[in-house]
Design an enzyme around this catalytic site. Structure first.
Site: not given
Ligand SMILES: NC(=O)c1ccc[n+]([C@@H]2O[C@H](COP(=O)([O-])OP(=O)(O)OC[C@H]3O[C@@H](n4cnc5c(N)ncnc54)[C@H](O)[C@@H]3O)[C@@H](O)[C@H]2O)c1
Length: 264
Positions: A143, A156
């Site tokens: 991130s 985080y």
């Molecule tokens: N959304 C954003 O703006 C953003 C920005 C920067 C980084 N990220 C990173 O991108 C990645 C995805 O984020 P997102 O926003 O799509 O989140 P999201 O919540 O939409 O999806 C995350 C997925 O991870 C799964 N998950 C959680 N814990 C788990 C576990 N213990 N084992 C297996 N699966 C598990 C959840 O069930 C979910 O389907 C993350 O690593 C997040 O930190 C997101």
């Protein structure tokens, strides 16, 4: 797309049931990759190139089962996308003494477990397979906050900084054995499952805002040079490129996919 030439490759995407992970799963399926979604529960997207294996990335036994099953089915593994992640906003100290929004041991351990230990477990089990093959790519979803820090999200951001460090170190360890390790650091993206009301309430509190003010901020994109939030598919595109042989000399770096935003 022939330029990427991914047809027939095998990829595991953790957390592929929602948000960025689901966008990655969709794009890789379209490109002819056999995709394994390793998530706690199954998502809504269905495709002939996709299978779901219930996996808790923070649990070694669960990760072992998934990786063993993938090798039993496909006999190889070309790419691991460490995408699963959680974010529970909390302040280091709250001057109002509200312990609901202060970091505690439970929140701290949970975030380290999924975001950091999960990446370690998946990478170790998949890395062994890739090293024995002499080929493979590990892509870590970081991130922008891991590069810059983030108010109300220190734990985080710290897990993501740790992931960036894993990317650098593992690329040094595994490069000699034909395995590349790269990272992607998304910035402000369109809405995903991460943005729950609990998340918004906690983040708004840590920033002295109301949830409404926080939401208005999503559309105020003045801090983003490209003037808009990112589309999930724009992260998926980078995953597809990194996974392909077109990126065959790219390893040990984390690419900021944030529309030019570098502070915040
Ligand atoms: N959304 C954003 O703006 C953003 C920005 C920067 C980084 N990220 C990173 O991108 C990645 C995805 O984020 P997102 O926003 O799509 O989140 P999201 O919540 O939409 O999806 C995350 C997925 O991870 C799964 N998950 C959680 N814990 C788990 C576990 N213990 N084992 C297996 N699966 C598990 C959840 O069930 C979910 O389907 C993350 O690593 C997040 O930190 C997101």
């Amino acid at each position: 797309m022939e330029w990427l030439n991914l047809k027939g490759k095998i990829a595991i995407v953790t957390g592929g049931s929602s948000g960025i992970g689901q966008a990655v799963v969709k794009e890789l399926c379209q490109l002819g990759v056999k995709v394994v979604n390793a998530d706690l529960s199954e998502g809504s997207f269905i495709d002939e190139n996709l299978i779901f294996l219930e996996t808790n990335v923070a649990d070694r036994q669960s990760v072992e089962q998934t990786v063993n099953e993938v090798i039993k089915r496909y006999g190889k593994l070309d790419c691991l996308v460490n995408n699963a992640g959680i974010n529970i906003p909390a302040l280091l100290t709250d001057k109002q003494g509200n312990s609901d929004y202060e970091l505690n041991d439970r929140i701290f351990d949970k975030m380290i477990d999924v975001n950091q230990k999960g990446v370690f477990l998946m990478s170790q089990l998949c890395g062994r397979v890739m090293v024995s093959q002499g080929t493979g790519v590990i892509i870590n979803m970081s991130s922008e906050s891991g590069l810059e820090g983030s108010e109300g999200q220190s734990c985080y951001a710290a897990t993501k900084a740790a992931v960036n460090s894993f990317t650098r170190s593992w690329s040094k360890e595994l490069g000699k054995q034909g395995v590349r390790v790269v990272g992607i650091a998304p910035g402000i993206m369109e809405e995903t499952g991460l943005r729950t009301i609990e998340y918004e309430t906690a983040l708004a509190y840590t920033r002295d805002k109301t949830v409404e003010e926080l939401r208005q901020g999503y559309s105020q994109t003045g801090t983003i040079p490209l003037g808009r939030s990112g589309k999930l598919v724009e992260v998926a595109d980078v995953v597809a490129y990194f996974m392909s042989d077109r990126a065959s000399y790219v390893s040990g770096v984390t690419l900021n996919v944030a529309g030019g935003k570098t502070r915040g």
